[in-house]
Design an enzyme around this catalytic site. Structure first.
Site, PDB file in Angstrom:
ATOM      1  N   HIS A 210      -8.338  11.579   0.991  1.00 22.05           N
ATOM      2  CA  HIS A 210      -7.513  10.382   1.104  1.00 22.05           C
ATOM      3  C   HIS A 210      -6.316  10.594   2.036  1.00 22.05           C
ATOM      4  CE1 HIS A 210      -5.200   6.967  -1.053  1.00 22.05           C
ATOM      5  NE2 HIS A 210      -6.278   6.410  -0.516  1.00 22.05           N
TER       6      HIS A 210
ATOM      7  N   LYS B 128       3.157   4.420  -1.112  1.00 21.44           N
ATOM      8  CA  LYS B 128       3.203   5.336  -2.255  1.00 21.44           C
ATOM      9  C   LYS B 128       4.502   6.132  -2.119  1.00 21.44           C
ATOM     10  CE  LYS B 128      -1.349   5.065  -0.785  1.00 21.44           C
ATOM     11  NZ  LYS B 128      -1.718   3.842  -1.441  1.00 21.44           N
TER      12      LYS B 128
ATOM     13  N   PHE C 279      -1.439  -2.410   9.629  1.00 21.94           N
ATOM     14  CA  PHE C 279      -0.246  -2.522  10.461  1.00 21.94           C
ATOM     15  C   PHE C 279       0.137  -3.969  10.751  1.00 21.94           C
ATOM     16  CE2 PHE C 279      -2.515   1.401  11.345  1.00 21.94           C
ATOM     17  CZ  PHE C 279      -1.534   2.336  11.084  1.00 21.94           C
TER      18      PHE C 279
ATOM     19  N   HIS D 109       0.813  -1.222   0.000  1.00 21.36           N
ATOM     20  CA  HIS D 109       0.000   0.000   0.000  1.00 21.36           C
ATOM     21  C   HIS D 109       0.850   1.277   0.000  1.00 21.36           C
ATOM     22  CE1 HIS D 109      -3.309   2.681   1.588  1.00 21.36           C
ATOM     23  NE2 HIS D 109      -3.972   1.949   0.716  1.00 21.36           N
TER      24      HIS D 109
ATOM     25  N   ASP E 275      17.501   9.248  -7.698  1.00 27.43           N
ATOM     26  CA  ASP E 275      18.963   9.413  -7.616  1.00 27.43           C
ATOM     27  C   ASP E 275      19.498   9.386  -6.188  1.00 27.43           C
ATOM     28  OD1 ASP E 275      19.003   9.681 -10.364  1.00 27.43           O
ATOM     29  OD2 ASP E 275      19.024  11.872 -10.325  1.00 27.43           O
TER      30      ASP E 275
ATOM     31  N   ASN F 166      -1.844   7.562  -4.852  1.00 26.69           N
ATOM     32  CA  ASN F 166      -1.562   6.398  -5.681  1.00 26.69           C
ATOM     33  C   ASN F 166      -1.160   6.835  -7.087  1.00 26.69           C
ATOM     34  OD1 ASN F 166      -2.232   4.084  -3.925  1.00 26.69           O
ATOM     35  ND2 ASN F 166      -4.300   4.940  -3.950  1.00 26.69           N
TER      36      ASN F 166
END
Length: 492
Positions: free
Chosen positions: A427, A213, A449, A211, A218, A228
């Site tokens: 969200h 994101k 979790f 889940h 570099d 997302n």
């Protein structure tokens, strides 16, 4: 069965060494005779006692801050690392704030900046990909254009050129499904624009998803937040994240978590390995990295992760990071998340999971901390969530000096926007207190979790600052803007 959380010992909870005994006067003469008869044994005993006392006393002390694995600093690393960090957010089309309200760099702009600055590598950890709006064929909406533009830049990586060198793009994604077939990444992989691996969490945990994101460029810059790889995350969903630039020490640390995802995506083994030192960290809740943030604020920072089996040596579990942030709050805790449940909700039967809920109750009842929860409401919300929120709200009492307030955030939707699936929702996944800013990638129910991968960034101001504008105060201002907006509604 999902792994349950077990609270760690307090920082001060250390074992005590055994005390040595001294002979009494009645036995001293007999002991001296024995020592004279067998001096080598006595010497060996005395040396052993000395070693036990010397090394044992140091062994049972709390572990000091260790040297950073990549080198630099002293054994007790007090180095301060420069880091530019700013908030980035997506504000859905049609959600309008009053003039003068806090505004920050958009997620689209942040991703564009990362692509512009990339010279060699780009690593992305993602749940799913729908940047091209292939999942909404019946929707003819110009709000898809930003996602299409980002995807085009990824696809063009197959060619490269003098002005746009070809990047080494690696994508670690959650295993595709019938609901999320990830056609975008299939196209990128088949055209040689990116290398893609899929991580099967059911294989390792019996359930759950990747889940996270996360973008890493570099080993210098990264994005972490709620967005997302979805066109809706840029124009139709309210998102919150951070953009860290010219921040190599913190970036290299978060890259170790991506390295775990990459390993699991490549592995054919069906069990989580014992992560070696290549994945471990010296920076955590008890030994944070010292950061000079935006040249105006000294902050202690560290990255947390979930679930616990993906926390390599030294890494703080994400749940522990959240609990410690709540437990350290002095005056207030402000939380904005999409879902809030004191349950493990995915599975055949719900299971009670009270850790965050208990921490909030303790903070409000025992320490008088003012608690505010801003929870999303949209067409996919489960009404049963209200029962658990209401039980928290019922503690609110002026007479007992318990201050708990809860509101629902509703993104406005017109008839056209109503046709967009899985859009029009707040969200966000963050928390801010009088000293700490926490930004994560997980919703707040137990499943995220115990068997689902996520990351949190904890940044703590080390002292009162004369600066009126800091990263933490920016996050507080975002919360207050949303809390006092016409889109926030009392739970009642």
């Amino acid at each position: 069965m999902p792994q349950q959380y077990k609270p760690l010992h307090n920082e001060e909870d250390v074992e005590n060494g055994a005390a040595d005994a001294t002979p009494t006067g009645d036995n001293r003469q007999q002991q001296q005779q024995q020592e004279a008869a067998n001096p080598p044994a006595v010497q060996l005993l005395m040396v052993s006692l000395f070693l036990l006392l010397f090394f044992g006393s140091s062994f049972f002390q709390p572990r000091p801050r260790l040297q950073h694995l990549s080198g630099g600093g002293s054994k007790y690393d007090q180095s301060k690392y420069d880091c530019k960090i700013q908030l980035v957010e997506s504000i859905p089309i049609g959600l309008n704030y009053s003039d003068g309200s806090p505004r920050f760099l958009s997620t689209f702009e942040a991703w564009q900046q990362l692509l512009d600055s990339a010279k060699e590598s780009l690593d992305i950890a993602s749940f799913y990909w729908t940047l091209r709006a292939q999942d909404t064929p019946g929707v003819n909406d110009t709000s898809t254009q930003q996602g299409e533009e980002i995807f085009k830049r990824f696809l063009n990586n197959r060619n490269g050129g003098s002005n746009t060198p070809r990047l080494n793009i690696r994508i670690a994604q959650s295993e595709p499904s019938s609901v999320s077939p990830n056609e975008d990444t299939k196209l990128l992989a088949s055209n040689g624009a990116a290398e893609v691996v899929s991580v099967s969490f059911p294989k390792y945990f019996g359930g759950g998803v990747l889940h996270t994101k996360l973008w890493i460029v570099d080993e210098q810059h990264f994005y972490l937040g709620s967005a997302n790889m979805d066109w809706r995350a840029l124009t139709q969903v309210k998102e919150m994240g951070i953009l860290a630039q010219n921040c190599p020490q913190l970036t290299k640390d978060v890259a170790k978590i991506f390295k775990e995802y990459w390993y699991l995506g490549k592995s054919t083994d069906a069990k989580i390995p014992n992560w070696n030192w290549d994945y471990s960290t010296n920076y955590n809740l008890r030994s944070p990295m010292i950061l000079n943030v935006n040249s105006n604020t000294t902050m202690e920072g560290f990255l947390s992760s979930s679930p616990p089996p993906l926390s390599a040596n030294g890494r703080t579990n994400d749940l522990e990071a959240i609990l410690s942030t709540i437990d350290s709050a002095i005056t207030y805790v402000n939380i904005a998340v999409m879902d809030y449940y004191p349950l493990i909700i995915y599975g055949q039967h719900p299971k009670y999971w009270p850790y965050i809920d208990d921490a909030l109750r303790r903070a409000a009842v025992e320490r008088g901390v003012a608690v505010k929860l801003l929870i999303s409401w949209w067409k996919h919300s489960n009404p049963s969530e209200n029962k658990y929120l209401k039980s928290l709200l019922d503690l609110n009492s002026k007479r007992d000096k318990i201050d708990i307030q809860i509101r629902r955030f509703i993104v406005p939707t017109d008839a056209s926007q109503e046709k967009i699936p899985f859009g029009r929702v707040n969200h966000n996944k963050y928390m801010v207190t009088d000293r700490v800013a926490y930004i994560g990638t997980s919703n707040w129910s137990g499943d995220y979790f115990t068997d689902t991968a996520g990351i949190g960034l904890v940044l703590r101001e080390t002292h009162e600052t004369e600066q009126t504008k800091t990263l933490r105060s920016d996050l507080r201002n975002v919360f207050e803007r949303d809390w006092n907006s016409p889109y926030a509604h009392d739970l009642e």
